[in-house]
Design an enzyme around this catalytic site. Structure first.
Site, PDB file in Angstrom:
ATOM      1  N   GLY A  10       9.992  -3.596  -4.183  1.00 52.58           N
ATOM      2  CA  GLY A  10       9.053  -3.190  -3.126  1.00 52.58           C
ATOM      3  C   GLY A  10       7.642  -3.627  -3.475  1.00 52.58           C
ATOM      4  NE  ARG A  72      13.639  -2.508  -2.082  1.00 52.91           N
ATOM      5  CZ  ARG A  72      12.849  -1.837  -2.916  1.00 52.91           C
ATOM      6  NH1 ARG A  72      13.030  -1.959  -4.219  1.00 52.91           N
ATOM      7  NH2 ARG A  72      11.881  -1.070  -2.458  1.00 52.91           N
ATOM      8  CG  ASP A 103      13.792   1.155 -11.961  1.00 53.65           C
ATOM      9  OD1 ASP A 103      13.434   0.610 -10.901  1.00 53.65           O
ATOM     10  OD2 ASP A 103      14.384   2.247 -11.997  1.00 53.65           O
ATOM     11  CB  THR A 125       7.011   1.485  -9.053  1.00 54.13           C
ATOM     12  OG1 THR A 125       7.332   2.523  -8.127  1.00 54.13           O
ATOM     13  CG2 THR A 125       6.899   2.118 -10.424  1.00 54.13           C
ATOM     14  CG  ASP A 127       8.379   5.544  -6.145  1.00 55.99           C
ATOM     15  OD1 ASP A 127       7.595   5.517  -5.185  1.00 55.99           O
ATOM     16  OD2 ASP A 127       9.618   5.449  -6.016  1.00 55.99           O
ATOM     17  CG  ASP A 129       9.911   5.744 -10.746  1.00 59.08           C
ATOM     18  OD1 ASP A 129       9.384   4.616 -10.830  1.00 59.08           O
ATOM     19  OD2 ASP A 129      10.903   5.972 -10.026  1.00 59.08           O
ATOM     20  NE  ARG A 171      14.878   4.510  -4.147  1.00 62.97           N
ATOM     21  CZ  ARG A 171      15.908   4.561  -3.303  1.00 62.97           C
ATOM     22  NH1 ARG A 171      17.010   5.172  -3.640  1.00 62.97           N
ATOM     23  NH2 ARG A 171      15.845   4.000  -2.133  1.00 62.97           N
TER      24      ARG A 171
HETATM   25  O1  F6P Z   1      10.351   1.942  -5.183  1.00 60.84           O
HETATM   26  C1  F6P Z   1       9.245   2.233  -4.429  1.00 60.84           C
HETATM   27  C2  F6P Z   1       9.625   2.709  -3.079  1.00 60.84           C
HETATM   28  O2  F6P Z   1       8.414   2.778  -2.387  1.00 60.84           O
HETATM   29  C3  F6P Z   1      10.404   4.035  -3.012  1.00 60.84           C
HETATM   30  O3  F6P Z   1       9.608   5.167  -3.098  1.00 60.84           O
HETATM   31  C4  F6P Z   1      11.111   3.921  -1.687  1.00 60.84           C
HETATM   32  O4  F6P Z   1      12.273   4.698  -1.663  1.00 60.84           O
HETATM   33  C5  F6P Z   1      11.432   2.479  -1.612  1.00 60.84           C
HETATM   34  O5  F6P Z   1      10.466   1.791  -2.372  1.00 60.84           O
HETATM   35  C6  F6P Z   1      11.455   1.930  -0.198  1.00 60.84           C
HETATM   36  O6  F6P Z   1      11.867   0.612  -0.236  1.00 60.84           O
HETATM   37  P1  F6P Z   1      11.956  -0.385   1.002  1.00 60.84           P
HETATM   38  O7  F6P Z   1      10.573  -0.927   1.228  1.00 60.84           O
HETATM   39  O8  F6P Z   1      12.886  -1.436   0.541  1.00 60.84           O
HETATM   40  O9  F6P Z   1      12.430   0.399   2.173  1.00 60.84           O
END
Ligand code: F6P
Length: 354
Positions: A10, A72, A103, A125, A127, A129, A171
């Site tokens: 992401g 991804r 990760d 990220t 997040d 995390d 997440r």
């Molecule tokens: O990993 C970061 C994140 O923003 C998460 O919090 C979320 O679940 C995910 O990416 C969303 O991903 P996408 O943009 O592929 O929907």
């Protein structure tokens, strides 16, 4: 040296600041040459790249997204994907590859390192995390956006005597929920680390309203789960749909709406939901993230020249350092007790520790 770079997973505010710092220090101080692979690991598998020179990185510091674009893509899930990555590395006469990602991206970097590729990671990220580092860039920007949203939601909640549920990203870890919830003065904060009891949440809100307050703000991380006993979702995270990405992650989303429905049912208070979603990932990075991302970029190109392969640039106690990729991907970094204590000290009940 000739160095390749890619951004995977992401997107995240500050990616361009990392790219810019790597290229500027590499060219000014080491006389390096750079290529950028497009759309994460897909670019390396398919050998799709662009030259990255000073002109390519001019003016990108405040820009969100990534000039290399992202995806991804998981090479392990593509036929001969890892070998194709190695072939592109060789075909471009690279001396090193810098992979900027979370990760998932870094787990691929580790696999390539185990196959002998000279790879370095940079943690990314919103997040926050990733293990091995105190903060990831993008997190501060996301928290600022979420906090501003909570401030705005506050005034409309107050005007209408409503409960407002704000669903933020996160997440596996509740860093964004916890920081923005504390900064925005939320009344309830719910995080993935501690499944919540919906009856407790409803009681907390009723108690608050019983004290003469007539509105409440609930901040919930997208990965937060209803506890299994009183549970419309059977203790599992709420999913937006049934699809999974190439790393096996389901798309989360919807816990805010489920929560709002259950709160309204139990309390009788009118309740609304706001889902912040990708607004938290878009747009210009905060000043803090620009500086942090720049420091990560400088750290990464220094690591290339020190031969620190199989490692990730990290920040520990405000010092840029290097940690093995294997340690960074071994586990998620969930919220720390220090922040739990802060939130618990401020909140009436339903603290994230419960
Ligand atoms: O990993 C970061 C994140 O923003 C998460 O919090 C979320 O679940 C995910 O990416 C969303 O991903 P996408 O943009 O592929 O929907």
């Amino acid at each position: 040296m000739k160095v390749g770079m890619l951004t995977g997973g992401g997107d995240c505010p500050g990616l361009n600041a990392v790219i810019r710092a790597v290229v500027r220090k590499g060219i000014f101080h080491y006389k390096d040459e750079f290529v950028g692979f497009l759309e994460g690991w897909r670019g390396l598998i398919e050998n799709q790249s662009i030259p990255l020179d000073l002109a390519a990185v001019a003016g990108i510091l405040p820009r969100g997204g990534t000039i290399l674009r992202t995806s991804r893509t998981n090479p392990s899930k593509r036929p001969d994907g890892l070998d194709k990555c190695i072939n592109s590395f060789k075909a471009n006469n690279l001396d090193a590859l810098i992979a900027i990602g979370g990760d998932d991206t870094l787990s691929v970097a580790q696999k390539l390192h185990e196959k002998g590729l000279k790879v370095i990671g940079v943690p990314k990220t919103i997040d926050n995390d990733l293990a091995g580092t105190d903060f990831t860039f993008g997190f501060d920007t996301a928290v600022n956006i979420a906090t501003e949203a909570i401030d705005r939601v506050h005034t409309t909640a107050e005007a209408h005597n409503r409960v407002m549920v704000v669903e933020v990203m996160g997440r596996d870890a509740g860093w964004i929920a916890l920081y923005s919830g504390v900064a925005g003065g939320a009344d309830v904060i719910l995080i993935p680390e501690s499944p919540f009891d919906i009856d407790n949440v409803a009681e907390t809100i009723k108690t608050r309203h019983g004290r003469g307050r007539y509105f409440s703000i609930v901040v919930v991380a997208e990965g937060a789960k209803f506890s299994a006993d009183v549970d419309p979702q059977h203790g599992a995270p709420v999913l937006a749909d049934l699809g999974k990405d190439e790393f096996g992650h389901a798309r989360l989303g919807g816990v805010g709406n489920s929560l709002a429905r259950e709160i309204e049912r139990r309390t009788g208070f009118e309740t609304r939901t706001v889902v912040l979603g990708h607004i938290q990932r878009g747009g210009s990075p905060s000043a803090f993230d620009r500086v942090l991302a720049t420091r990560y970029g400088l750290g990464a190109i220094d690591m290339v020249h020190h031969g620190d392969f199989g490692c990730m640039a990290a920040i520990r106690g405000n010092k840029i350092t290097s940690v093995p990729l294997a340690d960074a991907i071994a586990k998620n970094r969930t919220v720390d007790q220090e922040m739990i204590k802060v939130a618990s000290g401020i909140l009436e009940q339903s603290s994230p520790a419960e």
